[in-house]
Design an enzyme around this catalytic site. Sequence first.
Site, PDB file in Angstrom:
ATOM      1  CD  GLU A 176      -1.341  -2.051   1.997  1.00 15.38           C
ATOM      2  OE1 GLU A 176      -0.304  -2.776   1.994  1.00 15.38           O
ATOM      3  OE2 GLU A 176      -1.982  -2.604   3.139  1.00 15.38           O
TER       4      GLU A 176
ATOM      5  CB  CYS B 143      -1.117  -0.112   5.200  1.00 13.21           C
ATOM      6  SG  CYS B 143       0.527  -0.594   4.914  1.00 13.21           S
TER       7      CYS B 143
END
Length: 144
Positions: free
Chosen positions: A48, A79
């Site tokens: 991510e 994330c």
Amino acid sequence: MRRALALADRAENEGEVPIGAVVVRDDQLVGEGWNSVISDNDPTAHAEIVALRDAARFSGNYRLPGCILYVTLEPCSMCAGALVHARIAHLVFAAREPRAGVVCSNACALESPWYNHKVAWTGDVLGPESAGRLQSFFAARRQQ
């Protein structure tokens, strides 16, 4: 999500945990990434984060309003926080992460009232495909 799964395969081919992510705006791919924590010697190089960095470079802005992030595994706390700071509009993830996932498995981090931005989310999109990759990867690792 299919592109994210292909990037997960790339991560696995490079000896990384098979997780991939893409960032899309107006049906255009603006960023992509795969786990590279081992090869980059970077604990923050989750798929991510790598995809967000790529999208920010492409966009010329660290804010990514109107973007959707597709990822093959439910995000961790690092994330999830990055999604909020980047102003991602929507998160779509494949498999749930029972150990470290904070979107719905262990916490509801994206729904925290103290954040000034809300990220909508959808889970379990192609979840069995992603989970199968992860299970196979870790089964092979245990045999080594």
